[in-house]
Design an enzyme around this catalytic site. Structure first.
Site, PDB file in Angstrom:
ATOM      1  N   GLY A 108      33.227  25.515  52.267  1.00  0.00           N
ATOM      2  CA  GLY A 108      33.334  26.973  52.092  1.00  0.00           C
ATOM      3  C   GLY A 108      34.745  27.413  51.777  1.00  0.00           C
ATOM      4  O   GLY A 108      35.242  28.383  52.338  1.00  0.00           O
ATOM      5  N   ARG A 114      37.307  30.709  48.940  1.00  0.00           N
ATOM      6  CA  ARG A 114      38.081  31.917  49.283  1.00  0.00           C
ATOM      7  C   ARG A 114      38.371  31.926  50.788  1.00  0.00           C
ATOM      8  O   ARG A 114      37.948  31.023  51.526  1.00  0.00           O
ATOM      9  CB  ARG A 114      37.310  33.182  48.881  1.00  0.00           C
ATOM     10  CG  ARG A 114      36.082  33.397  49.740  1.00  0.00           C
ATOM     11  CD  ARG A 114      35.336  34.661  49.373  1.00  0.00           C
ATOM     12  NE  ARG A 114      34.450  35.049  50.459  1.00  0.00           N
ATOM     13  CZ  ARG A 114      33.483  35.937  50.368  1.00  0.00           C
ATOM     14  NH1 ARG A 114      33.250  36.536  49.212  1.00  0.00           N
ATOM     15  NH2 ARG A 114      32.746  36.247  51.410  1.00  0.00           N
ATOM     16  N   ASN A 142      34.193  24.657  57.743  1.00  0.00           N
ATOM     17  CA  ASN A 142      34.632  26.051  57.716  1.00  0.00           C
ATOM     18  C   ASN A 142      33.563  27.024  57.217  1.00  0.00           C
ATOM     19  O   ASN A 142      33.594  28.197  57.570  1.00  0.00           O
ATOM     20  CB  ASN A 142      35.882  26.150  56.818  1.00  0.00           C
ATOM     21  CG  ASN A 142      36.227  27.571  56.473  1.00  0.00           C
ATOM     22  OD1 ASN A 142      36.818  28.285  57.278  1.00  0.00           O
ATOM     23  ND2 ASN A 142      35.836  28.030  55.276  1.00  0.00           N
ATOM     24  N   SER A 200      34.928  30.521  66.773  1.00  0.00           N
ATOM     25  CA  SER A 200      35.373  31.926  66.818  1.00  0.00           C
ATOM     26  C   SER A 200      35.570  32.302  68.278  1.00  0.00           C
ATOM     27  O   SER A 200      34.938  31.707  69.163  1.00  0.00           O
ATOM     28  CB  SER A 200      34.292  32.829  66.217  1.00  0.00           C
ATOM     29  OG  SER A 200      34.523  34.171  66.584  1.00  0.00           O
ATOM     30  N   TYR A 252      25.501  34.738  65.640  1.00  0.00           N
ATOM     31  CA  TYR A 252      26.827  34.228  65.255  1.00  0.00           C
ATOM     32  C   TYR A 252      27.530  33.589  66.460  1.00  0.00           C
ATOM     33  O   TYR A 252      28.068  32.478  66.365  1.00  0.00           O
ATOM     34  CB  TYR A 252      27.644  35.395  64.700  1.00  0.00           C
ATOM     35  CG  TYR A 252      28.998  35.033  64.128  1.00  0.00           C
ATOM     36  CD1 TYR A 252      29.123  34.443  62.862  1.00  0.00           C
ATOM     37  CD2 TYR A 252      30.171  35.314  64.830  1.00  0.00           C
ATOM     38  CE1 TYR A 252      30.372  34.135  62.334  1.00  0.00           C
ATOM     39  CE2 TYR A 252      31.416  35.019  64.307  1.00  0.00           C
ATOM     40  CZ  TYR A 252      31.513  34.430  63.052  1.00  0.00           C
ATOM     41  OH  TYR A 252      32.757  34.133  62.539  1.00  0.00           O
ATOM     42  N   ALA A 270      26.210  32.365  69.169  1.00  0.00           N
ATOM     43  CA  ALA A 270      25.518  31.118  69.550  1.00  0.00           C
ATOM     44  C   ALA A 270      25.909  29.989  68.600  1.00  0.00           C
ATOM     45  O   ALA A 270      26.157  28.853  69.028  1.00  0.00           O
ATOM     46  CB  ALA A 270      24.009  31.329  69.533  1.00  0.00           C
ATOM     47  N   LYS A 301      28.695  29.691  66.958  1.00  0.00           N
ATOM     48  CA  LYS A 301      30.101  29.319  67.175  1.00  0.00           C
ATOM     49  C   LYS A 301      30.268  28.561  68.503  1.00  0.00           C
ATOM     50  O   LYS A 301      31.072  27.642  68.599  1.00  0.00           O
ATOM     51  CB  LYS A 301      30.992  30.556  67.121  1.00  0.00           C
ATOM     52  CG  LYS A 301      31.010  31.242  65.747  1.00  0.00           C
ATOM     53  CD  LYS A 301      31.465  30.282  64.657  1.00  0.00           C
ATOM     54  CE  LYS A 301      31.611  30.927  63.303  1.00  0.00           C
ATOM     55  NZ  LYS A 301      32.051  29.985  62.255  1.00  0.00           N
TER      56      LYS A 301
HETATM   57  P1  NAI Z   1      34.524  34.320  53.849  1.00  0.00           P
HETATM   58  O1  NAI Z   1      33.208  34.976  53.767  1.00  0.00           O
HETATM   59  O2  NAI Z   1      35.691  34.967  53.173  1.00  0.00           O
HETATM   60  O3  NAI Z   1      34.430  32.805  53.309  1.00  0.00           O
HETATM   61  C1  NAI Z   1      33.357  31.963  53.669  1.00  0.00           C
HETATM   62  C2  NAI Z   1      33.117  30.994  52.535  1.00  0.00           C
HETATM   63  O4  NAI Z   1      32.015  30.154  52.907  1.00  0.00           O
HETATM   64  C3  NAI Z   1      32.725  31.693  51.223  1.00  0.00           C
HETATM   65  O5  NAI Z   1      33.474  31.178  50.151  1.00  0.00           O
HETATM   66  C4  NAI Z   1      31.241  31.389  51.095  1.00  0.00           C
HETATM   67  O6  NAI Z   1      30.779  31.335  49.748  1.00  0.00           O
HETATM   68  C5  NAI Z   1      31.159  30.027  51.781  1.00  0.00           C
HETATM   69  N1  NAI Z   1      29.790  29.716  52.190  1.00  0.00           N
HETATM   70  C6  NAI Z   1      28.870  30.546  52.741  1.00  0.00           C
HETATM   71  N2  NAI Z   1      27.709  29.915  52.916  1.00  0.00           N
HETATM   72  C7  NAI Z   1      27.885  28.634  52.468  1.00  0.00           C
HETATM   73  C8  NAI Z   1      27.053  27.511  52.392  1.00  0.00           C
HETATM   74  N3  NAI Z   1      25.775  27.549  52.805  1.00  0.00           N
HETATM   75  N4  NAI Z   1      27.556  26.367  51.873  1.00  0.00           N
HETATM   76  C9  NAI Z   1      28.837  26.299  51.448  1.00  0.00           C
HETATM   77  N5  NAI Z   1      29.678  27.354  51.508  1.00  0.00           N
HETATM   78  C10 NAI Z   1      29.204  28.504  52.005  1.00  0.00           C
HETATM   79  O7  NAI Z   1      34.798  34.125  55.398  1.00  0.00           O
HETATM   80  P2  NAI Z   1      36.126  33.771  56.219  1.00  0.00           P
HETATM   81  O8  NAI Z   1      36.536  34.978  56.951  1.00  0.00           O
HETATM   82  O9  NAI Z   1      37.089  33.075  55.352  1.00  0.00           O
HETATM   83  O10 NAI Z   1      35.513  32.768  57.306  1.00  0.00           O
HETATM   84  C11 NAI Z   1      35.660  31.353  57.239  1.00  0.00           C
HETATM   85  C12 NAI Z   1      35.180  30.769  58.561  1.00  0.00           C
HETATM   86  O11 NAI Z   1      35.970  31.300  59.621  1.00  0.00           O
HETATM   87  C13 NAI Z   1      33.725  31.109  58.898  1.00  0.00           C
HETATM   88  O12 NAI Z   1      33.121  30.006  59.543  1.00  0.00           O
HETATM   89  C14 NAI Z   1      33.876  32.262  59.866  1.00  0.00           C
HETATM   90  O13 NAI Z   1      32.767  32.372  60.722  1.00  0.00           O
HETATM   91  C15 NAI Z   1      35.127  31.842  60.616  1.00  0.00           C
HETATM   92  N6  NAI Z   1      35.774  32.951  61.298  1.00  0.00           N
HETATM   93  C16 NAI Z   1      36.250  34.036  60.608  1.00  0.00           C
HETATM   94  C17 NAI Z   1      36.850  35.080  61.284  1.00  0.00           C
HETATM   95  C18 NAI Z   1      37.378  36.297  60.599  1.00  0.00           C
HETATM   96  O14 NAI Z   1      37.807  37.241  61.300  1.00  0.00           O
HETATM   97  N7  NAI Z   1      37.413  36.350  59.266  1.00  0.00           N
HETATM   98  C19 NAI Z   1      36.990  35.046  62.754  1.00  0.00           C
HETATM   99  C20 NAI Z   1      36.459  33.859  63.376  1.00  0.00           C
HETATM  100  C21 NAI Z   1      35.890  32.848  62.658  1.00  0.00           C
END
Ligand code: NAI
Length: 248
Positions: free
Chosen positions: A13, A16, A91, A143, A156, A158, A160
């Site tokens: 993932g 971005r 990620n 998280s 979410y 659960a 994490k």
């Molecule tokens: P984001 O939405 O900007 O990026 C997530 C990426 O994962 C995207 O590029 C998306 O296309 C990709 N993705 C989604 N489903 C997918 C799949 N089935 N297979 C492959 N790729 C897939 O999110 P962000 O904020 O960068 O989050 C990244 C990680 O960090 C996530 O696991 C999120 O839960 C975790 N996180 C984020 C927080 C925040 O405040 N932004 C806080 C705590 C954890």
């Protein structure tokens, strides 16, 4: 010599957000990067260009991390292209928020499959490689809500919490074989994922953060670099909270 020279890192993932920032950080320390996302679209191409600027090898793979067969196929391709895998960052993640009483089965399944099963898939596919190498560092993106829980995010939270249990169990199973597994628990990080939260929710969260600012993807990437590299060579089964003091 850089911290990750000669290493190969797989980041899921990573087109971005936090994943991209982690991929760039690991590349800046010399790691070759195999990253995945649902599609290698404009974002993915841009990520690839930025990583290549560090002079490392990079390839983006379109794959659904929630799909077991897809994941095993992609890891086989990565092995053909890169020859080894030293670091795995699980990620990829999504939110489908709702109060429990209104949550649909689809919302529950999507979040558990994409956030938690995806990590099982990648660990399952990558650990045979790491076992042969007798070396590997696995990082699960959890998280703070996986530690504390959060109203409106039972699916979410659960998923994490599951990622934390998964990292701790892998640490126990594979520590004697040179494989480390840890989790990162970010707080409120400014990315596309959190962009759509209401101003009210953002203001409430900000008040609970001791440092009085949202985190940046690079804040998390710095923790990932620590866990990916030998800087943390005596750490496994840990959860590193990076939340500006939100949960304390
Ligand atoms: P984001 O939405 O900007 O990026 C997530 C990426 O994962 C995207 O590029 C998306 O296309 C990709 N993705 C989604 N489903 C997918 C799949 N089935 N297979 C492959 N790729 C897939 O999110 P962000 O904020 O960068 O989050 C990244 C990680 O960090 C996530 O696991 C999120 O839960 C975790 N996180 C984020 C927080 C925040 O405040 N932004 C806080 C705590 C954890």
């Amino acid at each position: 010599m850089k911290l990750l020279s000669g290493k190969v890192a797989v980041v899921t993932g990573a087109a971005r957000g936090i994943g991209k920032s982690i991929a760039l950080k690991l590349a800046s320390e010399g790691a070759d990067i195999a990253f995945t996302d649902l599609a290698i679209d404009e974002n993915g191409q841009q990520t690839k260009l930025e990583i290549a600027a560090f002079g490392v090898k990079v390839k983006g793979y379109a794959s659904n991390a929630a799909n077991f067969d897809d994941t095993h196929n992609v890891v086989a391709e990565i092995m053909k292209d890169f020859g080894h895998i030293n670091v795995l960052v699980n990620n990829a993640g999504i939110t489908r928020d709702s109060l429990m009483m209104r949550m649909s089965e689809q919302q529950w399944d999507a979040v558990i499959n994409i956030n938690l099963k995806s990590a099982f898939n990648f660990i399952h596919a990558c650990t045979p490689v790491m076992l042969k190498q007798k070396e590997g560092s696995i990082i699960n993106m959890a998280s703070v809500v996986g530690v504390s829980g959060n109203a409106g995010q039972c699916n979410y939270s659960a998923s994490k919490a599951g990622l934390i249990g998964l990292a701790k169990s892998i640490a126990k199973e594979l520590g004697s074989r040179g494989i480390r597994a840890n989790a990162i628990a970010p707080g409120y990080i400014q990315t596309d994922m959190t962009e759509n939260l209401s101003t009210e929710v953002k203001e409430t969260m900000m008040k609970s953060i001791s440092l009085r600012r949202a985190g940046t993807p690079e804040d998390i990437a710095n923790v990932a670099l620590f866990l990916a590299s030998d800087l943390s060579s005596y750490m496994t089964g840990q959860v590193l909270v990076c939340d500006g003091g939100m949960g304390s």
